[in-house]
Write an enzyme that holds these catalytic residues in place. Structure first.
Site, short mmCIF file in Angstrom:
data_model
loop_
_atom_site.label_atom_id
_atom_site.label_comp_id
_atom_site.label_asym_id
_atom_site.label_seq_id
_atom_site.Cartn_x
_atom_site.Cartn_y
_atom_site.Cartn_z
N SER A 118 -110.54 -1.02 -66.19
CA SER A 118 -110.48 -1.89 -65.02
C SER A 118 -110.84 -1.13 -63.76
O SER A 118 -111.08 -1.73 -62.73
CB SER A 118 -109.08 -2.49 -64.88
OG SER A 118 -108.14 -1.47 -64.67
N HIS A 139 -114.51 -5.15 -69.81
CA HIS A 139 -113.17 -5.23 -69.22
C HIS A 139 -112.45 -6.47 -69.74
O HIS A 139 -112.73 -7.59 -69.31
CB HIS A 139 -113.28 -5.25 -67.69
CG HIS A 139 -111.95 -5.32 -67.00
ND1 HIS A 139 -111.78 -5.84 -65.74
CD2 HIS A 139 -110.72 -4.93 -67.40
CE1 HIS A 139 -110.51 -5.78 -65.40
NE2 HIS A 139 -109.83 -5.25 -66.40
N GLU A 151 -115.26 -8.99 -68.46
CA GLU A 151 -116.30 -8.55 -67.54
C GLU A 151 -117.18 -7.54 -68.29
O GLU A 151 -116.68 -6.49 -68.70
CB GLU A 151 -115.68 -7.90 -66.30
CG GLU A 151 -114.96 -8.89 -65.40
CD GLU A 151 -114.33 -8.24 -64.15
OE1 GLU A 151 -114.57 -8.74 -63.06
OE2 GLU A 151 -113.61 -7.23 -64.29
N ASN A 189 -110.76 -7.60 -59.94
CA ASN A 189 -109.83 -6.74 -59.20
C ASN A 189 -110.26 -6.48 -57.76
O ASN A 189 -109.46 -6.05 -56.94
CB ASN A 189 -109.62 -5.41 -59.93
CG ASN A 189 -108.60 -5.57 -61.05
OD1 ASN A 189 -107.78 -6.49 -61.02
ND2 ASN A 189 -108.67 -4.71 -62.05
#
Lengths: 284, 251
Positions: A118, A139, A151, A189
């Site tokens: 991440s 991810h 991701e 994020n």
């Protein structure tokens, strides 16, 4: 068409969740971990989750059939047949690079090497391999068997067909795969930072209370307010992600962590897992 | 609840939503026009004008025609309500509210600016919203209030990411809906509320709070200059024009 042989490196929560996803979808999965107890716990956890799913009628095959597709191994050499290797070990660059330098040598030339991260750069992880063009980020979100998003991250040198192949494989196992460039925080994020940070700035400057902010935000359609969500994630984890994104963007002011987060972490009241965060919880 | 005759100041989708919501609750809504009309029969004034100069002119003009007792509710999106109140001769009757999603939110953010010193005035102001079904949340007087401030900053970050080629608009929206459970993707949400609305909140915070963190993303600025405000103008981050395939993302 034959389903790709998958290898998962690391038997922790993410690793065994990822192994489950692929085994349920009919792939053969090698699950590697150095520690015997982690390999055993991984199989135990997967079995437990599959039995529950089966009990709810959510599986189209018997649990035993799915479990037979997973083979735990204790040396990386045993992963040489894999067509897609997904590394899901601790988020430390030195550990990941050590694993990728070995994978680069033992895996076939056509194997795709993916890292589940991440916060770490795909490009940096790939830099220790002879073939960075086949290294890609995947991810997954926790818990991997439940959360649909993946991701798929293209590093500086990742070949486009590698990204497309991974998107295809992820889609076939029921995931929503999106294509992302190798930038700090990727999409989720990064774009989620202001949801927490603005809420913290609003609370910190006494514009509204933590409770009022959560009530207002939930009234707009969010399932949880920014403070309830921090309590659930862990204020320490949320703070660490913010600090990491902030540093990775060379201290861009939009990402600057807030004193209230740090103060909560310093107090030890870091959310549901300690019984207290922005709210108090009954410990069970 | 007693129905009111409400003078509404403002144009565009935001004021349409306010007008619609009030009419649904039995109020009579009178729209402000530039021609010199007599608004003296209005018993409430609601203002949702974005442009600072225009809102100052409109409020000053209206104040000459209404009694000093008439409550005035102004948008708290882009400026301090205390500043807006300061433009008036009788500022003690001015309070703030948050107009976005007025029809769908149960909760309404309201602001009691410093000039509204009398408790009675404030109770009357909050009662106006409570009588119309809102659960009021009093927040301090700060541009952007709570929801618009948070959403505008999420949209801004998504705009930076899109402009930097991190992912496509569609993928960014999928990411936020499925990676972190947002009810809508930030870019599709911005297209609904209006990029002109989003950027005015960012600019308001940038000017009044003076922090670089509120600088609008270059892409958001360019889209609003090009009048791609979203659904209201047919194009924003996505295209809503009939002749396209309907999925045409700007990036």
């Amino acid at each position: 068409m034959e389903k790709a042989i998958i290898a998962v490196v690391g038997g922790g929560t993410m690793g065994n969740g990822i192994a489950e996803v692929f085994a349920v979808a009919g792939h053969s999965v090698y699950l590697y971990d150095v520690a015997l107890e982690i390999r055993e716990k991984a199989l135990f956890d997967i079995t437990d989750r599959l039995r529950r799913k089966s009990g709810r009628g959510k599986l189209s095959e018997p649990v035993e059939v799915i479990l037979q597709r997973i083979r735990t191994v204790d040396t990386l050499d045993e992963l040489h047949q894999a067509e897609l290797v997904i590394e899901a070990v601790v988020e430390r660059m030195d550990v990941k690079q050590q694993i990728f330098s070995v994978l680069d040598q033992i895996c076939s030339q056509t194997a795709i090497l993916a890292t589940n991260t991440s916060s770490l750069s795909i490009t940096e992880t790939a830099s220790v391999t002879k073939h960075p063009e086949r290294v890609v980020g995947m991810h997954f979100f926790n818990p991997a068997p439940v959360m649909r998003l993946v991701e798929v991250v293209a590093g500086q040198f990742t070949e486009a067909f590698v990204v497309e192949k991974v998107v295809q494989i992820a889609s076939e196992v029921g995931k929503l795969a999106i294509r992302v460039t190798d930038t700090p925080g990727f999409v989720v994020n990064r774009v989620a930072r202001p949801f927490y940070l603005e809420a913290l700035r609003i609370a910190g400057s006494q514009v509204a209370s933590v409770q009022a902010i959560d009530r207002i935000i939930k009234s707009t359609g969010f399932k949880m307010g920014p403070f309830e969500l921090q309590d659930l994630i862990g204020i320490d984890v949320n703070y660490a992600v913010t600090a990491s994104v902030y540093e990775s963007y060379f201290q861009e002011s939009r990402f600057r962590p807030h004193g209230l987060q740090r103060s909560m972490v310093q107090s030890g009241n870091i959310g549901k897992k300690t019984g207290r965060g922005y709210y108090s919880y009954d410990r069970q | 609840m007693t129905a009111s005759k409400i003078l509404l100041l403002g144009e565009g989708p935001q004021s349409e939503e306010v007008a619609h919501w009030l009419t649904d609750r039995g109020d009579e809504v009178v729209r402000f026009s530039e021609t010199l009309e007599n608004y003296s029969s209005a018993d409430v004034v609601i203002e949702v004008i974005r442009d600072s100069t225009l809102r100052q002119l409109a409020l000053a003009h209206v104040e000459t025609m209404i009694s000093e007792q008439i409550p005035i509710f102004v948008s708290g999106l882009t400026a301090y309500v205390a500043e807006v109140a300061s433009w008036l001769k009788y500022p003690q009757r001015v309070s703030g509210f948050q107009p976005w999603l007025l029809t769908s939110m149960d909760v309404l953010e309201v602001i009691r600016p410093l000039q509204m010193e009398q408790e009675e005035q404030w109770l009357r102001a909050t009662l106006f919203w409570q009588e119309r079904g809102k659960q009021v949340e009093q927040v301090d007087d700060c541009p952007g209030m709570v929801f618009p401030r948070i959403l505008a900053m999420v949209v801004n970050e998504a705009s930076f990411a899109l402009g930097e080629g991190v992912a496509s608009a569609k993928d960014i929206d999928i990411a936020m809906k499925h990676g972190t459970n947002y009810p809508f993707g930030p870019l599709e949400w911005a297209d609904r509320i209006g990029l002109d609305e989003i950027i005015s909140v960012l600019q308001g915070m940038h000017v009044h709070l003076g922090e670089d963190a509120y600088r609008p993303a270059p892409l958001l600025q360019k889209l609003t200059y090009a009048k791609r405000f979203g659904q209201s103008s047919g194009r924003g981050f996505y295209s809503y024009l009939a002749q396209t395939d309907g999925q045409g993302a700007a990036h």
